[in-house]
Structure formats: C-alpha cells, structure tokens
Write an enzyme that holds these catalytic residues in place. Structure first.
Site: not given
Ligand code: IMP
Ligand code: MG
Length: 178
Positions: A42-43, A98-99, A102, A130, A151, A158, A164
C-alpha cells in the site's frame, strides 16, 4: 499522531517539488509511449497519485500488492505478492512505483514476477532509497531522495499500518517502537 514524530526529514513542499521533477523526467523519457505505472500497495498510493499528475503522457495505472514486514520494522525476507489485481504486463512499458527501497528483497521479487509476463521494458521508480541497507543487487532508475538508515513514516509509509496520512516524511520517537 503528530506527538509521535521525532524529526521531519522531507517536508510537504520538498516532496511536492521533487515529485514534479520525477514526473517531468518520466514524461521526457517515455515521450511517444504509454507507460504502465504499477503502484506497489500500500505504501506507494500517495506517491503514485501525485506522480501521475505530473506526467504529461497517456499512461496506464496498475497495482500490485507486496508485503513482507507485518507489524515489524525489519523485513521477514518472505515477500507475498498479491496477484488478484490487474496483472497484465506483456508488451507494456512498465514502471514499478515503490515508496522505499530498503533491503531490495521486495523489489527483486516484484521484478522477477513482472518479467515473467514479458514486458516491453521494465524500470523502477522509488520515492526513497536506503542504499546502505541493500541485500540484493537492485537499484532504481528514478529516485526521489536518498535517506539514512532510519525507519520512516508518512506520505504513504506506515508503521504497523499507521501514519500513512502524514503529509511529510518523518522518523518516530523511539518509544513508539517499544
Ligand atoms: P525491502 O524489501 O527491505 O526493500 O522493503 C521494502 C518495503 O518495506 C517497502 O515497500 C516498505 O513498505 C517497507 N519499508 C522499508 N523501509 C521502511 C521504512 O523506513 N518505513 C516504512 N516502510 C518501510
Ligand atoms: Mg509497509
């Protein structure tokens, strides 16, 4: 809600200006084509809504859902992709929206998923990046802002489904995570 905020990293005005720049860039890069923008739920819902209004081209809007975090601030490493929405990507110029990138685990899985449909092209646009946290060789083609290893919430992001609707991007006071 606002009493839970520690620092505002990106204000409403700063986000607005940067999203407009990204829209202009995408408009130039996809001139003469009809990109399919795929919001990752949803981000990305607020980012996508603002971004598409800065794109001066016909475009298609699609959604995929992906989740791996649950009620935590670190990835579980297992990504669930929801395919019950419109998932026709063959021969389309797909841009995944994407939001935040990470670990990159979610995006790697999404790219694999969409590639399986044979898109004409596939790019990634993320509002936040990040890079320090990356566990996979994933990078975005369009990046709003690089951010520190903290974070963050707001503007779609969220913590445990909250925050959000904040119009800016911020960190939370440490006691909120306890
Ligand atoms: P990844 O798979 O670790 O790259 O994570 C990506 C997903 O994790 C994003 O689409 C977000 O929904 C969530 N996410 C990662 N870091 C944050 C943060 O700092 N705040 C909120 N959601 C995050
Ligand atoms: Mg999320």
């Amino acid at each position: 809600m606002r009493e839970d905020i520690q620092d505002i990293l990106f204000s409403e005005d700063v986000i607005k200006a940067r999203v407009r720049e990204l829209g202009t860039q995408i408009t130039q890069d996809y001139f003469g084509r009809t990109p399919a923008l795929v919001g990752i739920l949803k981000g990305s819902f607020i980012f996508l809504a603002d971004l598409v209004r800065s794109i001066g081209l016909c475009c298609e809007i699609k959604f995929l859902s992906a989740s791996s975090y649950g009620f935590s601030t670190v990835t579980t490493g297992k990504v669930k992709i929801g395919t019950q929405l419109d998932s026709e990507f063959s021969d389309k110029h797909v841009i995944l929206i994407e939001d935040i990138l990470d670990s990159g685990v979610t995006m790697a899985e999404l790219q694999r998923f969409v590639s399986g449909y044979g898109p004409a092209s596939l790019r990634v646009c993320t509002l936040l990046d990040k890079p320090e946290r990356r566990q996979t060789a994933i990078s975005a083609d369009y990046i709003g802002f690089e951010c520190p290893d903290e974070f963050l919430v707001g503007y779609g992001l969220d913590y445990a489904e909250r925050y959000r609707n904040l119009p800016f991007i911020a960190s939370l006071k440490p006691e909120i995570y306890l």
